[in-house]
Design a protein around this motif. Sequence first.
Motif, PDB file in Angstrom:
ATOM      1  N   MET A 277      -4.918  -6.828   7.237  1.00 57.74           N
ATOM      2  CA  MET A 277      -5.652  -5.705   6.713  1.00 57.74           C
ATOM      3  C   MET A 277      -4.671  -4.751   6.053  1.00 57.74           C
ATOM      4  N   THR A 278      -5.099  -4.133   5.019  1.00 54.57           N
ATOM      5  CA  THR A 278      -4.248  -3.215   4.295  1.00 54.57           C
ATOM      6  C   THR A 278      -4.428  -1.807   4.836  1.00 54.57           C
ATOM      7  N   ASN A 279      -3.331  -1.171   5.196  1.00 50.30           N
ATOM      8  CA  ASN A 279      -3.372   0.201   5.677  1.00 50.30           C
ATOM      9  C   ASN A 279      -3.248   1.103   4.451  1.00 50.30           C
ATOM     10  N   LEU A 280      -4.350   1.705   4.034  1.00 50.26           N
ATOM     11  CA  LEU A 280      -4.373   2.491   2.802  1.00 50.26           C
ATOM     12  C   LEU A 280      -3.602   3.805   2.931  1.00 50.26           C
ATOM     13  N   LYS A 281      -3.358   4.284   4.145  1.00 55.21           N
ATOM     14  CA  LYS A 281      -2.682   5.555   4.343  1.00 55.21           C
ATOM     15  C   LYS A 281      -1.182   5.476   4.092  1.00 55.21           C
ATOM     16  N   VAL A 282      -0.611   4.284   4.137  1.00 53.67           N
ATOM     17  CA  VAL A 282       0.833   4.127   4.023  1.00 53.67           C
ATOM     18  C   VAL A 282       1.272   3.855   2.588  1.00 53.67           C
ATOM     19  N   ARG A 283       0.361   3.527   1.718  1.00 56.03           N
ATOM     20  CA  ARG A 283       0.693   3.167   0.337  1.00 56.03           C
ATOM     21  C   ARG A 283       1.306   4.344  -0.402  1.00 56.03           C
ATOM     22  N   THR A 284       2.263   4.031  -1.236  1.00 53.40           N
ATOM     23  CA  THR A 284       2.897   5.040  -2.082  1.00 53.40           C
ATOM     24  C   THR A 284       2.601   4.721  -3.531  1.00 53.40           C
ATOM     25  N   ALA A 285       3.057   5.587  -4.425  1.00 60.65           N
ATOM     26  CA  ALA A 285       2.833   5.371  -5.852  1.00 60.65           C
ATOM     27  C   ALA A 285       3.555   4.127  -6.344  1.00 60.65           C
ATOM     28  N   SER A 286       4.663   3.743  -5.695  1.00 57.87           N
ATOM     29  CA  SER A 286       5.406   2.559  -6.131  1.00 57.87           C
ATOM     30  C   SER A 286       4.698   1.267  -5.750  1.00 57.87           C
ATOM     31  N   ALA A 287       3.835   1.301  -4.749  1.00 64.12           N
ATOM     32  CA  ALA A 287       3.079   0.121  -4.340  1.00 64.12           C
ATOM     33  C   ALA A 287       1.629   0.318  -4.759  1.00 64.12           C
ATOM     34  N   PRO A 288       1.152  -0.475  -5.733  1.00 61.36           N
ATOM     35  CA  PRO A 288      -0.227  -0.290  -6.203  1.00 61.36           C
ATOM     36  C   PRO A 288      -1.238  -0.590  -5.098  1.00 61.36           C
ATOM     37  N   LEU A 289      -2.324   0.143  -5.132  1.00 63.34           N
ATOM     38  CA  LEU A 289      -3.385  -0.011  -4.152  1.00 63.34           C
ATOM     39  C   LEU A 289      -4.239  -1.207  -4.540  1.00 63.34           C
ATOM     40  N   ASP A 290      -4.334  -2.188  -3.650  1.00 67.50           N
ATOM     41  CA  ASP A 290      -5.110  -3.394  -3.906  1.00 67.50           C
ATOM     42  C   ASP A 290      -6.259  -3.439  -2.914  1.00 67.50           C
ATOM     43  N   LEU A 291      -7.434  -2.935  -3.335  1.00 63.90           N
ATOM     44  CA  LEU A 291      -8.580  -2.870  -2.436  1.00 63.90           C
ATOM     45  C   LEU A 291      -9.171  -4.239  -2.140  1.00 63.90           C
ATOM     46  N   GLU A 292      -8.979  -5.193  -3.016  1.00 60.77           N
ATOM     47  CA  GLU A 292      -9.519  -6.528  -2.810  1.00 60.77           C
ATOM     48  C   GLU A 292      -8.656  -7.338  -1.856  1.00 60.77           C
ATOM     49  N   GLY A 293      -7.427  -6.925  -1.653  1.00 63.55           N
ATOM     50  CA  GLY A 293      -6.539  -7.670  -0.761  1.00 63.55           C
ATOM     51  C   GLY A 293      -5.966  -8.860  -1.479  1.00 63.55           C
ATOM     52  N   GLY A 294      -6.052  -9.987  -0.886  1.00 61.01           N
ATOM     53  CA  GLY A 294      -5.507 -11.188  -1.463  1.00 61.01           C
ATOM     54  C   GLY A 294      -4.284 -11.632  -0.680  1.00 61.01           C
ATOM     55  N   LEU A 295      -3.844 -12.832  -0.942  1.00 58.47           N
ATOM     56  CA  LEU A 295      -2.736 -13.411  -0.199  1.00 58.47           C
ATOM     57  C   LEU A 295      -1.444 -12.640  -0.428  1.00 58.47           C
ATOM     58  N   ALA A 296      -1.171 -12.237  -1.661  1.00 53.33           N
ATOM     59  CA  ALA A 296       0.065 -11.504  -1.944  1.00 53.33           C
ATOM     60  C   ALA A 296       0.096 -10.174  -1.188  1.00 53.33           C
ATOM     61  N   SER A 297      -1.024  -9.488  -1.132  1.00 57.59           N
ATOM     62  CA  SER A 297      -1.109  -8.229  -0.413  1.00 57.59           C
ATOM     63  C   SER A 297      -0.916  -8.442   1.083  1.00 57.59           C
ATOM     64  N   LEU A 298      -1.533  -9.482   1.607  1.00 59.32           N
ATOM     65  CA  LEU A 298      -1.394  -9.791   3.026  1.00 59.32           C
ATOM     66  C   LEU A 298       0.042 -10.147   3.376  1.00 59.32           C
ATOM     67  N   ARG A 299       0.688 -10.937   2.537  1.00 58.81           N
ATOM     68  CA  ARG A 299       2.080 -11.299   2.789  1.00 58.81           C
ATOM     69  C   ARG A 299       2.979 -10.071   2.736  1.00 58.81           C
ATOM     70  N   GLY A 300       2.691  -9.163   1.836  1.00 57.67           N
ATOM     71  CA  GLY A 300       3.472  -7.928   1.763  1.00 57.67           C
ATOM     72  C   GLY A 300       3.304  -7.067   2.998  1.00 57.67           C
ATOM     73  N   ASP A 301       2.057  -6.951   3.462  1.00 54.14           N
ATOM     74  CA  ASP A 301       1.790  -6.187   4.686  1.00 54.14           C
ATOM     75  C   ASP A 301       2.515  -6.802   5.875  1.00 54.14           C
ATOM     76  N   CYS A 302       2.475  -8.122   5.972  1.00 54.16           N
ATOM     77  CA  CYS A 302       3.151  -8.805   7.083  1.00 54.16           C
ATOM     78  C   CYS A 302       4.666  -8.619   6.993  1.00 54.16           C
ATOM     79  N   ALA A 303       5.221  -8.689   5.795  1.00 53.95           N
ATOM     80  CA  ALA A 303       6.662  -8.516   5.632  1.00 53.95           C
ATOM     81  C   ALA A 303       7.091  -7.109   6.047  1.00 53.95           C
ATOM     82  N   ARG A 304       6.266  -6.111   5.748  1.00 50.32           N
ATOM     83  CA  ARG A 304       6.601  -4.746   6.144  1.00 50.32           C
ATOM     84  C   ARG A 304       6.471  -4.544   7.656  1.00 50.32           C
TER      85      ARG A 304
END
Length: 70
Positions: A1-28
């Motif tokens: 799940m994407t935590n919308l509160k932690v996103r910054t201007a350098s990381a675009p907000l992806d409301l649809e999610g997707g595998l790339a977004s999930l992998r990024g969340d897991c890496a963080r």
Amino acid sequence: MTNLKVRTASAPLDLEGGLASLRGDCARMSPHWSAHARDQQAPVTPSHIHGVDVPSKSAKLIDAMSDYGD
């Protein structure tokens, strides 16, 4: 799940999610997770495997459920 509160201007907000977004969340989050040491267990010999006993009520409940994908 994407935590919308932690996103910054350098990381675009992806409301649809997707595998790339999930992998990024897991890496963080991975530095915050710890792995438990695995216990080494000897394999069980087939002579020690006796099967599974399932109560009849549980078997009837599972039998009455529809198959996956119905």
